[in-house]
Design an enzyme around this catalytic site. Sequence first.
Site, PDB file in Angstrom:
ATOM      1  N   GLU A   1       0.810  -1.222   0.000  1.00 30.36           N
ATOM      2  CA  GLU A   1       0.000   0.000   0.000  1.00 30.36           C
ATOM      3  C   GLU A   1       0.844   1.274   0.000  1.00 30.36           C
ATOM      4  O   GLU A   1       0.487   2.256  -0.649  1.00 30.36           O
ATOM      5  CB  GLU A   1      -0.945   0.015   1.210  1.00 30.36           C
ATOM      6  CG  GLU A   1      -1.804   1.264   1.222  1.00 30.36           C
ATOM      7  CD  GLU A   1      -2.966   1.217   2.193  1.00 30.36           C
ATOM      8  OE1 GLU A   1      -3.848   2.069   2.063  1.00 30.36           O
ATOM      9  OE2 GLU A   1      -2.975   0.356   3.072  1.00 30.36           O
TER      10      GLU A   1
ATOM     11  N   THR B   1      -6.091   1.981   9.304  1.00 31.79           N
ATOM     12  CA  THR B   1      -5.265   3.014   9.955  1.00 31.79           C
ATOM     13  C   THR B   1      -6.116   3.929  10.838  1.00 31.79           C
ATOM     14  O   THR B   1      -5.674   4.358  11.903  1.00 31.79           O
ATOM     15  CB  THR B   1      -4.494   3.836   8.906  1.00 31.79           C
ATOM     16  OG1 THR B   1      -3.662   2.948   8.150  1.00 31.79           O
ATOM     17  CG2 THR B   1      -3.603   4.875   9.556  1.00 31.79           C
TER      18      THR B   1
END
Length: 352
Positions: free
Chosen positions: A68, A138
Site C-alpha cells: 500500500e 489506519t
Amino acid sequence: MAYQQERYIAELAVQRATLLTQKVFFEKAKGTVSKDDKSPVTIGDFGAQALIIQAIRKNFPNDEIVAEEEASTLREDKNLSAEIWRLVQDIKLDDAESDKILGGPLASEESMLDIIDAGKSAGGAKGRIWALDPIDGTKGFLRGGQYAVCLGLIVDGDVKVGAIGTPNLPVDDAAPIDASIGAQPSGTSSNGVLFSAVLGEGATSRPLTSGALAQSKSISMRPVPDIAQAVFCEGVEAAHSAQGDNAAVAERLGITAPSVRLDSQAKYCSIARGAGDIYLRLPVKKDYQEKIWDHAAGDIIVREAGGQVTDIYGNRLDFSKGRTLAANKGVVAAPKALQDQVIDAVKTVLKL
C-alpha cells in the site's frame, strides 16, 4: 505440503511487524501524514512495510510485492524518515533464530526507503506476488480500536497463503464480539492473535508473541441453522461500506441484532473463527475499485475456514487484474450454507 515455508515466513514477518505497530499504537503522536486520497498513514505503516518486505526479499528474492505505501513522502521529510529508521532498528523478535530468518537489522536508512519502495509491483495474472497492507484500518489504529497487519501470497492470480496479525482481538476464539471490542489496550495476554491459512490446508489461529511462533489451532466458521440469528460485521467508516444498505440486507434476512463495526480485516478473521457470521462491504461509489491488499489474506482465511467470499453478484474475488479487484464490485463473506441467501438479499436491496 505446498507453501509451508511461505506460510511460516509470512507468519513470522507479520508477527515481527506487529510488534512495531504496537509500539506506535501506544504513542500519543503517531507521525501521521495524509496521502493524495486524504487517507492517513503513520510511521507504523511505513515501518511495518519495511520489515515485512525485508523478510520477503531475504527468503523469496524473485517474488513481486504489491504494497500500500511508498517512500516519496519520507524522502522529502528527513525528520520523519529518521524517526521511522530509529523505530525499525529497535524492533527484534526475542527469538534470535527467528529474527535472523527474517533478515536481521536493516543496513541503512536509505536502504529502508528503497525496501519500502519495493512494493510497487503492478500485480497481474502471472507469477508470485505478495499483497501487503502494513496497517489495515489506519483510522482504527489512530482511534485506539481494531487494526490488522495483512500479508497474502498470490500465485498466477490465485491466493495461496494468508497471514493476518490482529493485536486487539481477544485470543479466545469463543469470545463474543461487540461494538466495544478493541477498546481494551493491546499488549495484554488476553489480546493479540495471528491468523493464517494455506490453500487446501485449512485456517489456524495462534496467540501473537514477541518471539518464536506460538502453538496454533484450527479455526472454522460456526454453523448457523437460522440465518436470523447470524451476527453481522461491517466497517466503522461509512465512507468504506454502505451502512444503510447493509442494514437493509440484515432486515431482509430477519437479522435483528445490531451489526458489529470493526476496522480492518479483523472482520474476516472474526467470522473465520465463528465470532461473527457475515461480513458485508457494499459499494459506496460506482467507480471505486477495492485494493487487493485489503482482501487477499482475509479471503483465503475465510474460505479455508469453511466460508465463501464473493462480490455482490456472487462472483469469486479476482486477484489477477493488477493492484485492484477491477473485475469485482463490493465484498460478501459468509458461511457456505448461507452465501446464496445473503447474495439474494444483497441483489434485492441494491436492485441488481
